[in-house]
Scaffold this motif. Structure first.
Motif, PDB file in Angstrom:
ATOM      1  N   HIS A   1       0.856  -1.181   0.000  1.00 39.10           N
ATOM      2  CA  HIS A   1       0.000   0.000   0.000  1.00 39.10           C
ATOM      3  C   HIS A   1       0.896   1.235   0.000  1.00 39.10           C
ATOM      4  O   HIS A   1       1.629   1.477   0.953  1.00 39.10           O
ATOM      5  N   ARG A   2       0.846   1.972  -1.056  1.00 39.57           N
ATOM      6  CA  ARG A   2       1.625   3.204  -1.136  1.00 39.57           C
ATOM      7  C   ARG A   2       0.713   4.383  -0.793  1.00 39.57           C
ATOM      8  O   ARG A   2      -0.245   4.668  -1.510  1.00 39.57           O
ATOM      9  N   VAL A   3       1.033   5.033   0.305  1.00 38.18           N
ATOM     10  CA  VAL A   3       0.210   6.121   0.826  1.00 38.18           C
ATOM     11  C   VAL A   3       1.073   7.373   0.924  1.00 38.18           C
ATOM     12  O   VAL A   3       2.162   7.341   1.515  1.00 38.18           O
ATOM     13  N   ALA A   4       0.622   8.454   0.326  1.00 40.00           N
ATOM     14  CA  ALA A   4       1.322   9.739   0.386  1.00 40.00           C
ATOM     15  C   ALA A   4       0.609  10.647   1.371  1.00 40.00           C
ATOM     16  O   ALA A   4      -0.624  10.664   1.440  1.00 40.00           O
TER      17      ALA A   4
ATOM     18  N   PHE B   1      -6.634  10.352  14.298  1.00 41.57           N
ATOM     19  CA  PHE B   1      -7.804  10.259  13.415  1.00 41.57           C
ATOM     20  C   PHE B   1      -7.917   8.839  12.883  1.00 41.57           C
ATOM     21  O   PHE B   1      -6.910   8.196  12.571  1.00 41.57           O
ATOM     22  N   VAL B   2      -9.150   8.375  12.784  1.00 45.15           N
ATOM     23  CA  VAL B   2      -9.437   7.064  12.194  1.00 45.15           C
ATOM     24  C   VAL B   2     -10.084   7.291  10.833  1.00 45.15           C
ATOM     25  O   VAL B   2     -11.105   7.980  10.736  1.00 45.15           O
ATOM     26  N   LEU B   3      -9.490   6.740   9.791  1.00 47.82           N
ATOM     27  CA  LEU B   3      -9.967   6.918   8.426  1.00 47.82           C
ATOM     28  C   LEU B   3     -10.482   5.592   7.882  1.00 47.82           C
ATOM     29  O   LEU B   3      -9.846   4.540   8.071  1.00 47.82           O
ATOM     30  N   ASP B   4     -11.632   5.636   7.235  1.00 50.81           N
ATOM     31  CA  ASP B   4     -12.149   4.435   6.568  1.00 50.81           C
ATOM     32  C   ASP B   4     -11.265   4.086   5.384  1.00 50.81           C
ATOM     33  O   ASP B   4     -10.348   4.835   5.015  1.00 50.81           O
ATOM     34  N   ARG B   5     -11.545   2.944   4.789  1.00 52.60           N
ATOM     35  CA  ARG B   5     -10.742   2.504   3.652  1.00 52.60           C
ATOM     36  C   ARG B   5     -10.726   3.576   2.565  1.00 52.60           C
ATOM     37  O   ARG B   5     -11.722   4.247   2.289  1.00 52.60           O
TER      38      ARG B   5
ATOM     39  N   GLY C   1      -6.379   5.671  -5.585  1.00 53.29           N
ATOM     40  CA  GLY C   1      -6.357   7.038  -6.087  1.00 53.29           C
ATOM     41  C   GLY C   1      -7.169   8.015  -5.254  1.00 53.29           C
ATOM     42  O   GLY C   1      -7.233   9.196  -5.605  1.00 53.29           O
ATOM     43  N   GLY C   2      -7.782   7.568  -4.164  1.00 53.11           N
ATOM     44  CA  GLY C   2      -8.584   8.448  -3.325  1.00 53.11           C
ATOM     45  C   GLY C   2      -7.739   9.205  -2.319  1.00 53.11           C
ATOM     46  O   GLY C   2      -6.556   8.928  -2.112  1.00 53.11           O
ATOM     47  N   ARG C   3      -8.351  10.171  -1.684  1.00 49.65           N
ATOM     48  CA  ARG C   3      -7.661  10.983  -0.690  1.00 49.65           C
ATOM     49  C   ARG C   3      -8.621  11.375   0.420  1.00 49.65           C
ATOM     50  O   ARG C   3      -9.826  11.463   0.226  1.00 49.65           O
ATOM     51  N   ARG C   4      -8.056  11.606   1.600  1.00 49.49           N
ATOM     52  CA  ARG C   4      -8.816  12.054   2.753  1.00 49.49           C
ATOM     53  C   ARG C   4      -8.084  13.245   3.378  1.00 49.49           C
ATOM     54  O   ARG C   4      -6.853  13.274   3.424  1.00 49.49           O
TER      55      ARG C   4
END
Length: 453
Positions: free
Chosen positions: A75-78, A127-131, A135-138
Motif C-alpha cells: 500500500h503506497r500512501v502519500a 484520526f481514524v480513516l475508513d478505507r 487514487g482516493g484521498r482524505r
C-alpha cells in the motif's frame, strides 16, 4: 498559509525479516485467535476430534494469512501537512491540515493517522480513516495553540494500517516535518512623538524625498527597467554613458529597540514573567515603528543587532518592512536570557550609530549598569526606558506597593541623564505606559522651555 512537508509510506516490504515483522504487528485479537487455534488443534489431536481440528486450523491460519497479506501488499500512501498560518502570536491558534492519498492500485484497510506535536501545543491528534479507494484521498485538520513563544516541530506523521478483520496492524512513518513559530504577543500602540524624532520621524520618508534637491542627486549607470524619466542628461554627457538619478534620503527615520536579556537582571519564568513582558514590549515597539515608516534595528545587551542589514544595522523601511518584521519576530520567538552581566557591549554598539530614537527595556540595574545605561542617552536623539523591577513581579499583585528603592534610584539616574524613564510593575499595560512616556516627555520639555510635541 504555508505548504507543509510531503512524504510517502509503504505498508509492505520484502525481506527475510518479513515473517517476524508480520507477526509483531498482530493485534490483541489476532494473538487471541492464534492462541485459541493452537490450543484447539492440540486438544483435537489429543481427543481425536476432527471437527475441532478443522476449527483449530481455521483459527490458527486466519491471523497468519491476514498478517502475510497485509505485509506483502504494498500500500503506497502519500501524506502532506499544511500550516495555516506558519507564524502565530502567543496564545493564538494555528490550524494544521493533513492530507492522505492512496497512490497504489489497491484500496487500503482501516487507517489510524497520528501526528507528533510537542506537549506545549496540546494533545497528540489521532484520526481514524475508513478505507481509501485506489487514487482516493482524505483530509483532516486540527488546531494547535501555545501560550509560550518558541519554535516547535510538528511531525513526523504516522500511519497505522490494519486488515479488514483487525488481526494485524502495521505502523509506517513519514520523514517530513514542519515548524510552527510562536512569536511574542504584539500590543497595538498609540501614535505619539518623543523628543529626538524630528530628525527622521513619521513621514520622514516623504519629507526626505521632497527635500532632496539637485545637490542630493547621485547618478549611477542605467539598468534595464529604469524609468527613462530619471535619466540625468548632464551626467550622461560627462560620463559618456546613460546615467540615471538616484536621490538620497537625507532624513532617515531611525529607531533602535534595546532589549536587556541578561539572566541576572530578571527573576522568574513563564508567560507572566518580567522577561516575557520585556520581550513582548520590544516586539510591540518594533512593529509599531515599522508601521510608522521607521528603519529599525533590534539590539540586545550582547551587542548583536537583528537583522543587521547594512553597516549600521538598520533595516526595514519601505517595501521590506513586512519581511523585516517577520525576521525580527522569528528572532524574538526563540530569544533566551543571556549569560552576560553588563550593558557595555550594547553601549559600544550604539556609538557612532547616528541620532535617532532609542527605546530600551531594562531589567534590574545596579549602580554600575545604571551609569552605563545613562551614558547611552548621548548616542541618541531621544531615549525612552522601561525599567522592570523583577522583585515586584514575584509578589502577589495585591502586595505590590510600587517600585523598590533600588529601582527608584535607577529611574532617577536615567532621568537626570535625559531619559524618559518609567518603572514597570507586574500587570502594567504597555499601551498606558507608552502614553505616559509621551506626557512626561512633553511636560519635561515644557518645563525646560524646550521643543513641544
Amino acid at each position: 498559509m504555508s505548504a507543509g512537508g510531503t512524504g510517502r509510506a509503504e505498508a509492505g516490504r520484502g525481506g527475510r525479516s518479513g515473517v517476524r515483522t508480520a507477526l509483531a504487528g498482530l493485534t490483541t485479537r489476532g494473538r487471541s485467535f492464534l492462541a485459541a487455534g493452537v490450543a484447539a488443534t492440540v486438544c483435537a489431536y489429543a481427543l481425536g476430534e476432527s471437527d475441532l481440528l478443522r476449527v483449530g486450523l481455521l483459527l490458527t491460519v486466519l491471523p497468519l494469512v491476514c498478517a502475510t497479506v497485509l505485509y506483502r501488499t504494498r500500500h503506497r500512501v502519500a501524506g502532506s501537512r499544511r500550516l495555516s498560518p506558519a507564524r502565530v502570536p502567543a496564545a493564538g491558534e494555528a490550524r494544521v491540515h493533513l492530507c492522505v492519498e492512496n497512490v497504489s492500485r489497491l484500496p487500503t484497510g482501516l487507517l489510524m493517522l497520528q501526528d507528533r506535536v510537542p506537549y506545549v501545543l496540546g494533545p497528540r491528534p489521532r484520526f481514524v480513516l475508513d478505507r481509501i479507494e485506489a487514487g482516493g484521498r482524505r483530509e483532516v485538520s486540527y488546531r494547535v495553540r501555545s501560550d509560550l513563544r518558541g519554535r516547535y516541530r510538528l511531525g513526523p506523521l504516522q500511519l497505522r494500517l490494519s486488515d479488514p478483520f483487525g488481526m494485524c496492524e502495521l505502523t509506517r512513518s513519514f520523514s517530513a516535518h514542519d515548524t510552527l513559530t510562536v512569536t511574542p504577543r504584539v500590543v497595538p500602540l498609540p501614535p505619539v512623538r518623543f523628543g529626538g524624532e524630528a530628525r527622521g520621524y513619521g513621514d520622514g520618508l516623504q519629507r526626505s524625498q521632497a527635500l532632496a534637491g539637485e545637490d542630493d542627486v547621485i547618478p549611477r549607470g542605467y539598468r534595464y527597467g529604469d524609468d527613462l524619466r530619471r535619466v540625468h542628461w548632464r551626467s550622461t554627457a560627462r560620463h559618456g554613458e546613460l546615467m540615471v538619478r538616484r536621490e538620497e534620503q537625507p532624513q532617515r527615520a531611525r529607531c533602535t529597540v534595546l532589549l536587556d536579556t541578561r539572566g541576572v537582571a530578571f527573576e522568574g519564568a513563564g508567560p507572566d514573567s518580567a522577561f516575557e513582558w520585556a520581550v513582548a514590549g520590544a516586539a510591540s515597539v518594533l512593529v509599531h515603528m515599522l508601521e510608522r515608516g521607521f528603519t529599525v534595528r533590534l539590539l540586545t545587551d550582547t551587542g548583536s543587532a537583528v537583522p543587521g542589514e547594512g553597516a549600521d544595522g538598520f533595516a526595514g523601511a519601505g517595501r521590506g518592512a513586512a519581511e523585516t518584521a517577520g525576521l525580527m519576530m522569528d528572532t524574538l520567538a526563540v530569544i533566551d536570557p543571556s549569560d552576560g552581566t553588563g550593558l557595555s557591549r550594547a553601549h559600544d554598539a550604539l556609538r557612532g550609530g547616528g541620532e535617532g530614537l532609542l527605546v530600551a527595556f531594562f531589567g534590574d540595574l545596579d549602580e554600575e549598569q545604571a551609569a552605563v545605561a545613562a551614558n547611552m542617552r548621548r548616542c541618541s536623539g531621544g531615549a525612552v526606558a522601561f525599567v522592570l523591577d523583577s522583585g515586584t513581579w514575584l509578589r502577589e499583585p495585591a502586595g505590590v506597593p510600587g517600585p523598590s528603592d533600588r529601582s527608584g534610584e535607577c529611574l532617577r539616574v536615567l532621568r537626570e541623564a535625559g531619559w524618559t524613564a518609567l518603572g514597570v510593575e507586574r500587570g502594567a499595560s504597555l499601551e498606558e505606559l507608552w502614553r505616559l512616556a509621551d506626557r512626561e516627555r512633553t511636560g519635561a520639555a515644557a518645563a525646560s522651555g524646550g521643543e513641544g510635541a
